[in-house]
Design a protein around this motif. Structure first.
Motif, PDB file in Angstrom:
ATOM      1  N   ASP A  92       0.881  -1.163   0.000  1.00 39.17           N
ATOM      2  CA  ASP A  92       0.000   0.000   0.000  1.00 39.17           C
ATOM      3  C   ASP A  92       0.917   1.210   0.000  1.00 39.17           C
ATOM      4  OD1 ASP A  92      -1.760   2.080   0.470  1.00 39.17           O
ATOM      5  OD2 ASP A  92      -2.074   1.592   2.579  1.00 39.17           O
ATOM      6  N   GLU A 110      -7.677   0.453  -3.876  1.00 38.33           N
ATOM      7  CA  GLU A 110      -7.450   0.393  -2.429  1.00 38.33           C
ATOM      8  C   GLU A 110      -8.709  -0.019  -1.653  1.00 38.33           C
ATOM      9  OE1 GLU A 110      -5.971   4.338  -1.927  1.00 38.33           O
ATOM     10  OE2 GLU A 110      -3.966   3.801  -2.594  1.00 38.33           O
ATOM     11  N   ASP A 132     -12.527   5.454   2.912  1.00 37.76           N
ATOM     12  CA  ASP A 132     -11.092   5.575   3.191  1.00 37.76           C
ATOM     13  C   ASP A 132     -10.705   7.041   3.047  1.00 37.76           C
ATOM     14  OD1 ASP A 132      -8.325   5.596   3.227  1.00 37.76           O
ATOM     15  OD2 ASP A 132      -8.085   3.852   1.926  1.00 37.76           O
TER      16      ASP A 132
HETATM   17 MG    MG Z   1      -4.112   5.202   2.016  1.00 33.87          MG
END
Ligand code: MG
Ligand code: ATP
Length: 697
Positions: free
Chosen positions: A7, A173, A200
């Protein structure tokens, strides 16, 4: 084979690896789970990740952060231009219209592309994984924001290639988060659908994804986002507030100093975090500028008041996601909040009010993306057996194709034709076929077709199809195969001229026919492409071919009872042009350059190690000469040696401070030449001592 998930955040990165017992987030050299996304260029080497963050304050103009904001963007991109205003380093427009980052590296002015810098960051993350797995890492999955454009996705792949990584998939993501959420859940419904919204909020953007879960699968119902709303925007509000305040109160203009800006921003970020847990917070920066210490203070309610323009924007992507998923808030059963930017209480309040339910924090807010990436890598890799869990991904943009009409050779807007090949919400991956009737080489543009909301720039690529020669008639039937691949990258993969010819042999299932071009690496069919209307002089029928559905014979459109005609398929060259994409030769050069820089870093690290070894030897030997080796040297020998050690110590802090690896190695050897005989004498004595004591015993 490695199974790793990365990530790469705009602020910090997380690395997760798959092991037999499950997915683990691994620690970096400083035993931290998060690694700052910073590359700092020094006089002798680069400092990346945690080392980069440590060097930033001392060397702000050569420290590159927010790499995620830079990659795959044209210099003229208004969002990039806005970001550059607060960048500490110089960024200019390169000859190709893309940004070039200027730094001082190895005592010289150098420029790097954002893709190269992302590669550097990837090399650090790769190193973290390799150290932990004690094996080379190649295969991986990398998380990307759902709003990444085609070019940004390609740039991530290029950056990975530069450092020898092979991403099996670039995964959105929020989808990675949804996967990490769903795969372990044992109570998913068999028939009903559990709808979960994932929100997010990271450093620079906000992403929303609504996923429908059933036993063994998840389906993405909607993706939405605000590319420019994240934790850093709150820092900026506080920064502007205090910069103005300090100008008035202390008569200092932080904008005149890159370092002062950086330090005040860091102070404001800290302040924001304190405000997440306290009703008020102080700000204190020593020697901010002109030797002045500054002090400030703010209440949470005042912070929320000055942040109102940002907070107002939180609702928009939520509404959009609901509308795209065709759901009302009551039908969203759970709301999971991730990303560290979501810790601002005012944001939480807006989310709770909007959904009318308590927010959940089941996931580890900063690690779920990396874990989801590692899980996806495990699913795709043969190395691990993962429980069956299907992810039905949805593409966030509409992709269109345009071309000039065959009968308007001079073009002009009136001759422009087009179609949407992959509408928003299309499944990933996906393949479609288009039919054209053409007599010679033609070009096709691929672009975003989102009304009013296209990414910048709207054009993606241009393909030249040809040359080809029709043997039958003036115009031939040309079939293009367009692919939206697993990474969400679109390309015209192949073109073929289809010519009918009379044949003697009876037609069998294996004969070459129009649909055959699809029968390559994935199953074709899906809905029978009867919609492949090739009527009219020009294109186009778009055939919908979901690669997952496996009925290979469904579109055999030659009937065995029909006249004995066969279709000959002649492949036509397809040339791709992508503005801003890396050519293979440039990519190769970037690989070599990265190799050189990595070598230089390694030499410098080894030099430091050797220097430390000399220093450690000096201290250790001095202690021993006065202690356990005391009786194994004469007084003059000892004095002489201690003087020698002192000389070396002085040298280390003087002209020997900055020497090459070889010099430290020979310095250590020189000392050892004297020290080793003493050590041998001592050891021999000790061994004799044990033998004797054994005998006596
Ligand atoms: Mg992030
Ligand atoms: P992105 O996802 O946008 O690429 P990222 O993954 O690096 O970025 P995160 O690590 O999820 O982003 O979030 C970083 C943001 O969270 C920063 O702006 C940071 O200041 C903010 N943040 C971290 N802790 C807190 C806190 N306690 N209160 C408020 N904000 C916080």
């Amino acid at each position: 084979m490695s199974v790793v998930g990365f990530d790469f955040g705009n602020e910090s990165c997380v690395v997760a690896v798959a092991r037999q017992r499950g997915i683990d987030v691994v620690l970096n050299d400083e035993s931290k789970r998060e690694t700052p996304a910073i590359v700092c260029f020094g006089e002798k080497q680069r400092f990346i990740g945690t080392a980069g963050a440590a060097s930033t304050m001392m060397n702000p103009v050569n420290s590159i952060s927010q790499i995620k904001r830079l990659i795959g963007r044209q210099f003229s991109d208004p969002e990039l231009q806005r970001d550059l205003k607060s960048f500490p380093c110089l960024v200019t427009e390169g000859p190709d219209g893309y940004p070039l980052i200027h730094v001082r590296y190895l005592g010289e002015s150098k420029t790097f592309t954002p893709t190269q810098v992302l590669g550097m960051l990837f090399s650090d993350l790769k190193g973290i994984a390799e150290k932990n797995l004690k094996a080379a890492v190649v295969d991986c999955c990398i998380g990307i924001p759902v709003y990444f454009t085609d070019l940004q996705r390609r740039a991530v792949l290029d950056a990975a290639t530069i450092v020898g990584l092979h991403p099996l998939q670039l995964i959105h993501e929020t989808t990675a988060t949804a996967l990490a959420y769903g795969i372990y859940k044992s109570d998913l419904p068999e028939n009903d659908q559990l709808n979960v919204a994932f929100i997010d909020i990271g450093h620079s953007s906000l992403q929303v994804c609504i996923a429908g879960f059933k036993k063994g699968q998840l389906k993405i119902l909607a993706h939405s986002y605000d590319r420019n709303l994240g934790g850093r925007d709150f820092d900026e509000v506080l920064f502007q507030h205090f910069a103005a305040k300090f100008k008035e109160e202390y008569k200092i203009d932080v904008f005149q100093s890159a370092r002062a800006c950086l330090r005040l921003r860091a102070g404001c970020e800290k302040l924001k975090k304190i405000l997440s847990a306290n009703p008020e917070a102080p700000l204190h920066v020593e020697c901010l500028m002109d030797d002045k210490d500054v002090r400030g203070f703010i209440k949470r309610e005042d912070f929320e008041r000055i942040s109102a323009p940002i907070l107002e924007r939180v609702k928009r992507p939520l509404e959009k996601a609901l509308a795209d998923a065709a759901l009302s808030v009551e039908n969203v059963h759970m709301v999971e909040v991730v990303g560290s930017g979501s810790r601002v209480p005012a944001v939480g309040k807006i989310l709770t009010e909007f959904f009318g339910k308590e927010l959940r924090h089941t996931m580890n807010a900063s690690e779920c993306v990396a874990k989801g990436c590692a899980l996806q890598c495990a699913i795709l890799s043969p190395t691990f057996k993962v429980r069956d869990f299907q992810v039905n991904e949805s593409f966030p943009f509409s992709i269109g194709l345009t071309w000039k009409a065959a009968d308007s050779p001079n073009g002009g807007a009136e001759g422009q034709q087009g179609t949407v090949v992959f509408p928003k919400g299309n499944r990933i991956p996906s393949v479609k076929a288009l039919t054209f009737f053409r007599s010679n080489t033609f070009t096709v543009d691929v672009h975003y077709a989102d009304v009013g909301d296209s990414p910048y720039p709207a054009k993606i690529s241009t393909y030249t199809i040809g040359p080809f020669h029709c043997t039958k008639g003036e115009r031939g039937k040309v079939k293009l195969k367009v692919r939206l691949n697993l990474h969400g990258i679109v390309s015209i993969e192949s073109a073929a001229l289809l010519e009918e010819e009379e044949v003697e042999v009876p037609v069998t299932e294996h004969s070459v026919n129009e649909g055959d071009e699809m029968d390559t690496d994935e199953a074709s069919a899906g809905p029978t492409p009867s919609s492949s209307h090739d009527a009219g002089a020009d294109a186009s029928g778009v055939e919908n071919r979901a690669p997952e559905s496996g009925d290979k014979t469904a579109h055999m459109d030659i009937n065995t009872n029909a006249p004995k005609k066969n279709v000959k398929k002649i492949n036509i060259p397809v040339a791709e042009f992508i503005s801003g994409g890396l050519l293979p030769l440039d990519l190769q050069k970037a690989v070599e350059k990265e190799f050189e820089m990595a070598l230089q870093d390694r030499i410098m690290e080894e030099t430091k190690d050797k220097k430390n070894a000399v220093e450690a030897y000096v201290y250790d030997m001095r202690n021993k000469l006065n202690d356990k080796y005391y009786e194994f040297v004469t007084n003059s020998e000892r004095e002489d040696f201690i003087n020698k050690l002192q000389d070396v110590e002085d040298w280390l802090y003087d002209e020997g401070e900055d020497e090459t690896k070889g010099v430290y190695v020979s310095k250590l050897e020189e000392l050892k030449k004297r020290g080793d005989p003493v050590e041998v004498r001592y050891k021999e004595h000790m061994e004799r001592g044990t033998v004797m004591s054994q005998l006596i015993y």
